[in-house]
Scaffold this motif. Structure first.
Motif, PDB file in Angstrom:
ATOM      1  N   GLN A 260     -22.876  11.741 -11.984  1.00 15.13           N
ATOM      2  CA  GLN A 260     -23.944  10.941 -12.979  1.00 15.13           C
ATOM      3  C   GLN A 260     -23.157  11.440 -14.502  1.00 15.13           C
ATOM      4  N   LEU A 261     -22.541  12.954 -14.721  1.00 21.10           N
ATOM      5  CA  LEU A 261     -22.180  13.525 -15.295  1.00 21.10           C
ATOM      6  C   LEU A 261     -20.891  12.902 -15.432  1.00 21.10           C
TER       7      LEU A 261
ATOM      8  N   ALA B 255     -20.722   9.773 -17.490  1.00 23.60           N
ATOM      9  CA  ALA B 255     -20.908   9.915 -18.517  1.00 23.60           C
ATOM     10  C   ALA B 255     -19.722   9.423 -19.397  1.00 23.60           C
TER      11      ALA B 255
ATOM     12  N   ASP C 126     -16.243   7.889 -17.944  1.00 19.11           N
ATOM     13  CA  ASP C 126     -16.611   5.666 -18.141  1.00 19.11           C
ATOM     14  C   ASP C 126     -15.988   5.385 -19.401  1.00 19.11           C
TER      15      ASP C 126
ATOM     16  N   GLN D 235     -20.235   3.099  -9.846  1.00 21.81           N
ATOM     17  CA  GLN D 235     -20.641   2.590 -11.427  1.00 21.81           C
ATOM     18  C   GLN D 235     -19.780   1.859 -12.060  1.00 21.81           C
TER      19      GLN D 235
ATOM     20  N   HIS E 200     -23.353  17.950 -20.454  1.00 25.82           N
ATOM     21  CA  HIS E 200     -22.399  17.150 -20.179  1.00 25.82           C
ATOM     22  C   HIS E 200     -21.094  18.777 -20.027  1.00 25.82           C
TER      23      HIS E 200
END
Ligand SMILES: C[S@@+](CC[C@H](N)C(=O)[O-])C[C@H]1O[C@@H](n2cnc3c(N)ncnc32)[C@H](O)[C@@H]1O
Length: 398
Positions: free
Chosen positions: A151-152, A155, A158, A184, A337
């Motif tokens: 997920q990080l 972020a 992406d 994703q 992050h």
């Protein structure tokens, strides 16, 4: 945990170089890495100190746990080295040197493990070019336990990836993402191109399970598949591959198979990183040590994680037209992050210890310093510099 000692196999027309230690035994030049030092750097330093020769390239061959003296085992890591400087200059650590012909008799006082390891290592190097396409197993945990880290990563990376992809996304047709992780990017493509059919492929069933568990549109599918073995009769209008080729040994062969999977007017979008591009201000040694250890782990397994430049050169040798290429490097400044560095290092850490790159105590020190020093608000950092490339087959659109 056994200590690690790097060993250089240096060849001349007379054989392989051995040096005589104070116990009167022949051994290969080399020694233990110092704290924070990479294996190749240790090898170059030891060979320079012990023999006065300069290593110009080092190729990892093999590693073996050996009983150096009764009751004392050391993990020996063998490299085949190119070198310059032919005037041997022995240090005080050794009393003599000799070029030993491996096809001849094993000299007395040259331990069996060196003799066998050298012979096996030399045979193994000869065998490497003939071996078929092979994949190292993916070194990071997959599935639910890697969710936070991915997920990080999403972020951080992406925004630039999707901005680049947008220019190459077909409005219809078939789209494939290889090594899709938790999916994703595939999900984003399916939403942006509702008339296209998007397939996310990943070799890890655990990644695919997470990808499938998230809601997706009807034009999106996920499947388990290893791209080095995957056969598919349909062609794709777009193939996307991000942060995957760096983990594969046979990148050129995979690139070629991706080109085969492309329709004649399809586009391949690749985004891969240069691991040595990371930096932070002010400098935090643990941040550099964590990255150096991961790079060293890759090299031990014949993988250069610093793969952006090599990919560019590989593509130049293939029948492709470059449609667009650019470097991208995000800024990583928020405390949240910045956790991605620690999570990635922790995800790698059992492999680093198993491979003898770091001792468990060093891992713990690096993790503690990443939390205390690197994740402090006083530090600003780069993310990985990636090379983003869009190519089409040369016979396709111009
Ligand atoms: C670093 S993750 C990147 C995930 C995703 N591409 C992204 O950028 O967020 C690499 C992914 O490639 C997958 N992978 C590794 N080797 C593969 C192979 N031979 N074929 C297909 N997937 C592979 C791993 O399981 C992992 O999910």
């Amino acid at each position: 945990m056994e200590p690690v000692s790097v060993k250089a196999i240096l060849q001349s027309p007379h054989g392989v170089l051995f040096v005589k230690n104070p116990r009167g035994e022949w051994e290969l030049p080399g020694g233990r890495p110092e704290a924070g030092e990479g294996l190749e750097a240790a090898l170059a330093r030891e060979v320079e100190e012990e023999c006065g020769l300069t290593i110009t390239s080092a190729c990892y061959l093999d590693s073996q746990s050996c009983e150096i003296i009764p009751g004392r085992r050391v993990l020996l890591v063998f490299f085949r080295c190119e070198y310059t400087g032919h005037a041997m200059r022995l240090s005080e650590e050794h009393t003599d040197y000799r070029w030993v012909d491996l096809a001849g008799e094993q000299p007395t006082r040259l331990p069996d493990f060196y003799w066998q390891a050298c012979s096996a290592a030399m045979n193994r190097t000869l065998a490497i070019p003939a071996s078929p396409m092979q994949t190292l197993d993916y070194p990071l945990p997959t599935g639910e336990c890697d969710r936070r880290r991915l997920q990080l990563m999403a972020a951080i990376y992406d925004p630039a990836t999707t901005e680049f992809l947008l220019r190459h996304l077909p409005s219809e047709g078939r789209i494939l993402e290889i090594g899709c992780g938790h999916g994703q990017i595939a999900r984003w493509m399916a939403e942006r191109s509702p008339k296209a059919k998007v397939l996310g492929l990943d070799s890890s069933p655990a990644q695919i399970a997470v990808a499938k568990a998230s809601e997706g549109s009807a034009n999106l599918d996920f499947r388990v598949g290893d791209i080095t073995r995957w056969a598919e009769e349909h062609r794709f209008d777009l193939i996307v591959c991000r942060f995957v080729l760096l983990h594969l040994q046979e990148r050129a062969a995979v690139l070629q198979s991706l080109l085969v999977l492309l329709g004649s007017t399809g586009t391949l979008v690749i985004e891969e990183p240069s691991l040595s591009s990371l930096f932070c201000v002010p400098r935090v040694p643990a941040f550099e040590q964590a990255n150096a250890a991961i790079l060293a782990y890759g090299r031990l397994h014949g993988l250069d994680y610093d793969c952006a430049a090599a990919l560019w050169e590989m593509l130049a040798g293939l029948k492709v037209e470059i449609q667009e290429a650019r470097f991208s490097q995000p800024t990583v400044w928020s405390e949240e992050h910045k956790q991605v560095v620690r999570l990635s290092f922790q995800a790698f850490s059992s492999r680093l210890v198993e491979a003898g790159v770091l001792e468990p105590a060093q891992v713990a020190q690096i993790v503690a310093s990443l939390v205390r020093d690197y994740e402090s608000p006083a530090v600003i950092s780069s993310g990985l510099r990636t090379l983003q490339i869009a190519v089409t087959p040369r016979s396709g659109r111009s």
